[in-house]
Design an enzyme around this catalytic site. Structure first.
Site, PDB file in Angstrom:
ATOM      1  N   SER A 122      14.218  -5.860   6.025  1.00  0.00           N
ATOM      2  CA  SER A 122      15.368  -6.069   6.815  1.00  0.00           C
ATOM      3  C   SER A 122      16.768  -6.464   6.151  1.00  0.00           C
ATOM      4  O   SER A 122      17.776  -5.916   6.871  1.00  0.00           O
ATOM      5  CB  SER A 122      15.007  -7.313   7.601  1.00  0.00           C
ATOM      6  OG  SER A 122      13.783  -7.543   8.259  1.00  0.00           O
ATOM      7  N   HIS A 143      12.928   0.763   8.804  1.00  0.00           N
ATOM      8  CA  HIS A 143      13.010  -0.760   9.421  1.00  0.00           C
ATOM      9  C   HIS A 143      12.523  -0.813  10.838  1.00  0.00           C
ATOM     10  O   HIS A 143      13.046  -0.358  11.710  1.00  0.00           O
ATOM     11  CB  HIS A 143      14.474  -1.293   9.399  1.00  0.00           C
ATOM     12  CG  HIS A 143      14.362  -2.620   9.848  1.00  0.00           C
ATOM     13  ND1 HIS A 143      15.283  -3.265  10.653  1.00  0.00           N
ATOM     14  CD2 HIS A 143      13.825  -3.726   9.552  1.00  0.00           C
ATOM     15  CE1 HIS A 143      15.293  -4.359  10.906  1.00  0.00           C
ATOM     16  NE2 HIS A 143      14.465  -4.746  10.152  1.00  0.00           N
ATOM     17  N   ASN A 194      20.515  -5.772  13.633  1.00  0.00           N
ATOM     18  CA  ASN A 194      20.938  -6.940  13.478  1.00  0.00           C
ATOM     19  C   ASN A 194      22.351  -7.256  13.394  1.00  0.00           C
ATOM     20  O   ASN A 194      22.688  -8.390  13.667  1.00  0.00           O
ATOM     21  CB  ASN A 194      20.037  -7.460  12.273  1.00  0.00           C
ATOM     22  CG  ASN A 194      18.489  -7.642  12.077  1.00  0.00           C
ATOM     23  OD1 ASN A 194      18.366  -7.883  13.398  1.00  0.00           O
ATOM     24  ND2 ASN A 194      17.779  -7.561  11.333  1.00  0.00           N
TER      25      ASN A 194
END
Ligand SMILES: NC(=O)c1ccc[n+]([C@@H]2O[C@H](COP(=O)([O-])OP(=O)(O)OC[C@H]3O[C@@H](n4cnc5c(N)ncnc54)[C@H](O)[C@@H]3O)[C@@H](O)[C@H]2O)c1
Length: 286
Positions: A122, A143, A194
């Site tokens: 990540s 990912h 993210n």
């Protein structure tokens, strides 16, 4: 570039075990799942058995397809042997740079020159690992999201030396296992999802800290106003506040954003880590 027939997944934890299962469910790949810790491969197999059995019960999968998928996964504790026969290796070991470095060193010496070497990390960009392999053009991040058998997305991230052919092979592979790829043309901390999640969560915590609204109302606002299935505070509690806190500190260290908000730090220090401890921004029945 070789056609992908054989896939090795290194790390049989939360992510690796399900990446292996999702790959096997495509029905066209031989999958080898590798772990270094005794007992973990058995645990991964038992968890995958449970997952497919539940899908069969719910009528989402036939018993034949479920059994065939599990049969396609071979367990191994020899990373070099498993890498030698793979056209694609997906590394999903613990989020620790030295551990990943050791795995990529082994992949560099054992994998075929044409094999694609991907990391599911990540936060560790492939540029930090690719040169060790001696073949950085074949390396990228892939990912996936947790749980892999439910979450559709895979971010494919191009490092500075990743070839276009590698990106194409990785995105084609993701589609072939019934997942949706997106491509990041350049590395950036947090990739796409993210970064956006962190920006929204940080803003939610600032509103809370400033006394502008309660956590309940901020969650309702985001759910009803933006159509998120879950508000940011419930999502934070669900993911684990310690995980989020660690990632925010990492982002700060890398000069990509401010330090974690006070409200988050205090909860983590008190051991209130969200759903898993029964208390985070909200309280939960254990
Ligand atoms: N958990 C998530 O929600 C999530 C989501 C996206 C990406 N990721 C990334 O996926 C990777 C794995 O995360 P996870 O949550 O599955 O971790 P995990 O701790 O559940 O699993 C890691 C596995 O790697 C094994 N391992 C450790 N060292 C090894 C080695 N040298 N060789 C082989 N196996 C080794 C461990 O025994 C363990 O089974 C991390 O890089 C993480 O950042 C995690």
């Amino acid at each position: 570039m070789n056609e992908i027939e054989s896939v090795t997944v290194v790390g049989a934890g939360t992510m690796g075990s399900q990446i292996a299962l999702q790959t096997a469910l495509a029905g066209r790949y031989q999958v080898t799942l590798v772990d270094a810790v005794a007992g973990q491969l058995d645990r991964a197999r038992a968890q995958n058995r449970k997952l497919v059995d539940r899908a069969v019960e719910k009528g989402r999968l036939t018993k034949e397809r479920a059994d065939a998928a599990l049969d396609r996964i071979t367990a191994s504790n020899d990373v070099e042997k498993a890498a030698a026969k793979a056209d694609l290796v997906i590394e999903a070991v613990i989020e620790d740079f030295e551990t990943k470095k050791a795995v990529f060193t082994a992949l560099g010496s054992a994998a075929g020159h044409d094999a694609i070497l991907a990391s599911n990390s990540s936060t560790i960009a492939i540029s930090r690992l690719a040169d060790i392999t001696g073949n950085p053009a074949r390396c990228c991040n892939m990912h996936f999201f947790h749980p892999v058998t439910v979450m559709q997305l895979c971010e494919v991230v191009k490092g500075p030396k990743t070839s276009d052919a590698t990106v194409k092979a990785a995105t084609d592979f993701v589609r072939s296992i019934d997942r949706t790829p997106v491509v990041l043309n350049k590395e950036i901390w947090g990739f796409i999802v993210n970064r956006i999640l962190f920006a929204a969560s940080e803003e939610a915590m600032h509103l809370l800290e400033g006394g502008y609204a309660s956590a309940e109302d901020i969650d309702i606002a985001v759910q009803k106003g933006l159509n998120w299935p879950m508000g940011p505070f419930h999502l934070l509690d669900f993911s684990g506040l310690d995980i989020f806190y660690g990632a925010m500190q990492d982002r700060h260290r890398q000069g990509e954003g401010g330090d974690a908000p006070e409200v988050l730090r205090k909860l983590v220090e008190a051991g209130d880590l969200g759903r898993k401890t029964g208390k985070g921004f909200f309280e939960y029945e254990k």
